[in-house]
Write an enzyme that holds these catalytic residues in place. Structure first.
Site, mmCIF file in Angstrom:
data_model
loop_
_atom_site.group_PDB
_atom_site.id
_atom_site.type_symbol
_atom_site.label_atom_id
_atom_site.label_comp_id
_atom_site.label_asym_id
_atom_site.label_seq_id
_atom_site.Cartn_x
_atom_site.Cartn_y
_atom_site.Cartn_z
ATOM 1 N N GLU A 35 4.197 61.312 59.684
ATOM 2 C CA GLU A 35 3.639 62.403 58.879
ATOM 3 C C GLU A 35 2.577 63.185 59.650
ATOM 4 O O GLU A 35 2.262 64.320 59.287
ATOM 5 C CB GLU A 35 3.058 61.849 57.578
ATOM 6 C CG GLU A 35 4.131 61.340 56.636
ATOM 7 C CD GLU A 35 3.549 60.640 55.425
ATOM 8 O OE1 GLU A 35 3.725 61.149 54.303
ATOM 9 O OE2 GLU A 35 2.921 59.570 55.599
ATOM 10 N N ASN A 42 4.109 55.354 56.862
ATOM 11 C CA ASN A 42 3.514 56.461 56.111
ATOM 12 C C ASN A 42 2.010 56.454 56.353
ATOM 13 O O ASN A 42 1.462 55.520 56.956
ATOM 14 C CB ASN A 42 3.855 56.353 54.620
ATOM 15 C CG ASN A 42 3.153 55.175 53.939
ATOM 16 O OD1 ASN A 42 2.879 54.139 54.549
ATOM 17 N ND2 ASN A 42 2.878 55.310 52.656
ATOM 18 N N HIS A 43 1.319 57.505 55.897
ATOM 19 C CA HIS A 43 -0.096 57.646 56.274
ATOM 20 C C HIS A 43 -0.871 58.224 55.093
ATOM 21 O O HIS A 43 -0.784 59.411 54.801
ATOM 22 C CB HIS A 43 -0.202 58.572 57.482
ATOM 23 C CG HIS A 43 -1.451 58.417 58.277
ATOM 24 N ND1 HIS A 43 -2.394 57.432 58.042
ATOM 25 C CD2 HIS A 43 -1.943 59.139 59.331
ATOM 26 C CE1 HIS A 43 -3.386 57.547 58.921
ATOM 27 N NE2 HIS A 43 -3.137 58.570 59.700
ATOM 28 N N ILE A 44 -1.630 57.338 54.409
ATOM 29 C CA ILE A 44 -2.368 57.785 53.230
ATOM 30 C C ILE A 44 -3.873 57.655 53.373
ATOM 31 O O ILE A 44 -4.619 58.331 52.649
ATOM 32 C CB ILE A 44 -1.917 57.014 51.969
ATOM 33 C CG1 ILE A 44 -2.130 55.503 52.141
ATOM 34 C CG2 ILE A 44 -0.459 57.322 51.643
ATOM 35 C CD1 ILE A 44 -1.857 54.700 50.870
#
Length: 240
Positions: free
Chosen positions: A121, A50-52
């Site tokens: 993402e 994931n990419h935050i």
């Protein structure tokens, strides 16, 4: 051009730089790695995360159980940062057009038994995998490589800027999940097959994301301000 005729991205600098990079990072904030036993110790692997936050890519590369060649937007390959990314063996990607060179580079890494890193993402955001591009599934399908989910937590605080780094003294968790096994699929590979596999992979990663949140007791940081969102191709699988 087959993967075997493509030069393997540089890796000597990455092997030398990873240990001191980890020391430098931990002088600013703590990094906890969970589930490293899920990461195969040899053979081709696709790590899908994931990419935050801005630090997600560097942390994937510095703290991975094995050296990672991560797909990185080509806009980052400028100036001193571009030289560093190239020396570290990261793979530039044109996100808005078919990029055979990036695909061949990744397939060469996998053919050599290496690790490719992907952010399905496509851009920093909520990190809930609501948007999901097909690249990780496609690479795994071609190479017959397992996909290891990675959940990154703590690189952006709720309400934090998309360009922010973890605050001094913060804690970042990197949680590796159970691998998603993919059998190699010979040519031709249909778009429908890639889409179906990508949906299955996303469902698996969302289960592992939930497990990571439960394990760490953390929550996702919420959305990025729309004014800060990177442009992203309209080809992603998107929740209705």
């Amino acid at each position: 051009m087959t993967p075997r005729t493509v030069a393997h991205p540089r890796r000597w600098f990455m092997r030398i730089a990873r240990p001191p990079a980890r020391v430098l990072v931990r002088r600013r904030f703590a990094v906890r790695v969970h589930g490293a036993e899920h990461h195969p110790t040899s053979g081709p692997v696709v790590v899908a995360s994931n990419h935050i936050g801005l630090a997600d890519g560097p942390l994937m590369v510095a703290f991975g159980p094995r050296p990672v060649h991560a797909l990185t937007k080509q806009e980052a390959f400028t100036g001193k940062l571009g030289l560093l990314l190239a020396a570290a063996g990261q793979v530039p990607l044109d996100r808005f057009a078919p990029d055979p060179a990036a695909i061949r580079s990744c397939l060469r890494v996998l053919a050599d038994g290496g690790v490719v890193g992907v952010f399905p993402e496509g851009r920093r955001g909520t990190g809930d995998l609501g948007r999901f591009h097909r690249g990780a599934g496609y690479l795994a399908m071609v190479a017959g490589a397992p996909v290891v989910p990675l959940t990154v937590l703590g690189t952006r605080e709720p309400g934090g800027s998309a360009e922010s780094w973890p605050a001094r003294g913060a804690v970042v968790d990197l949680v590796y999940g159970r691998p998603f096994t993919v059998d190699a699929v010979p040519w031709p590979r249909t778009q429908a097959h890639v889409r179906e596999l990508s949906l299955e992979l996303r469902a698996h990663m969302q289960v592992e994301l939930a497990r990571a949140l439960e394990l760490t007791g953390r929550t996702l940081p919420g959305p990025v301000d729309t004014a800060e969102l990177d442009a992203d191709p309209p080809t992603a699988l998107v929740d209705d």
